[in-house]
Design a protein around this motif. Sequence first.
Motif, short mmCIF file in Angstrom:
data_model
loop_
_atom_site.label_atom_id
_atom_site.label_comp_id
_atom_site.label_asym_id
_atom_site.label_seq_id
_atom_site.Cartn_x
_atom_site.Cartn_y
_atom_site.Cartn_z
N MET A 1 0.84 -1.21 0.00
CA MET A 1 0.00 0.00 0.00
C MET A 1 0.87 1.26 0.00
O MET A 1 1.81 1.37 0.76
N ASP A 2 0.54 2.17 -0.86
CA ASP A 2 1.30 3.41 -0.93
C ASP A 2 0.57 4.52 -0.19
O ASP A 2 -0.65 4.54 -0.11
N CYS A 3 1.34 5.46 0.32
CA CYS A 3 0.75 6.61 0.99
C CYS A 3 0.09 7.51 -0.05
O CYS A 3 0.68 7.83 -1.08
N SER A 4 -1.15 7.93 0.23
CA SER A 4 -1.86 8.77 -0.73
C SER A 4 -1.37 10.21 -0.68
O SER A 4 -1.70 11.03 -1.53
N LYS A 5 -0.58 10.52 0.34
CA LYS A 5 -0.10 11.89 0.49
C LYS A 5 1.29 12.08 -0.09
O LYS A 5 1.53 12.97 -0.89
N CYS A 6 2.22 11.23 0.31
CA CYS A 6 3.60 11.41 -0.14
C CYS A 6 4.03 10.32 -1.12
O CYS A 6 5.08 10.41 -1.73
N GLY A 7 3.21 9.28 -1.26
CA GLY A 7 3.52 8.24 -2.24
C GLY A 7 4.49 7.20 -1.75
O GLY A 7 4.86 6.30 -2.49
N ALA A 8 4.90 7.30 -0.49
CA ALA A 8 5.85 6.33 0.03
C ALA A 8 5.19 4.96 0.18
O ALA A 8 4.00 4.85 0.46
N ARG A 9 5.96 3.95 -0.03
CA ARG A 9 5.45 2.59 0.14
C ARG A 9 5.79 2.08 1.52
O ARG A 9 6.95 2.16 1.95
N THR A 10 4.80 1.55 2.20
CA THR A 10 5.05 1.05 3.54
C THR A 10 5.96 -0.17 3.46
O THR A 10 5.85 -0.98 2.55
N LYS A 11 6.83 -0.27 4.42
CA LYS A 11 7.78 -1.38 4.44
C LYS A 11 7.21 -2.59 5.16
O LYS A 11 7.73 -3.68 5.07
N VAL A 25 6.58 7.97 6.95
CA VAL A 25 7.40 8.93 6.21
C VAL A 25 6.89 10.35 6.42
O VAL A 25 7.62 11.25 6.78
N CYS A 26 5.58 10.54 6.16
CA CYS A 26 5.02 11.89 6.28
C CYS A 26 4.08 12.00 7.47
O CYS A 26 3.63 13.08 7.81
#
Length: 65
Positions: A1-11, A25-26
Amino acid sequence: MDCSKCGARTKHCLELSQRTYFCDVCGLVSSRDKNSAAVMVVRAGFNPAGVDGIRPGCPLGTQAA
Ligand SMILES: [Zn+2]
């Protein structure tokens, strides 16, 4: 799942019972369903081929998506 705000992918894999998505991340905290929907919209709008590029980091991710 990616963050909808910063686009980071959860590890880490989110448990299916975990209803809240947290981005380390954010710091975004939101409903995981809501976040998933937001990510879909972003991908659909900015990257037509994004669907094929989605690679869930874990088996649970495929069910969530
Ligand atoms: Zn984030």
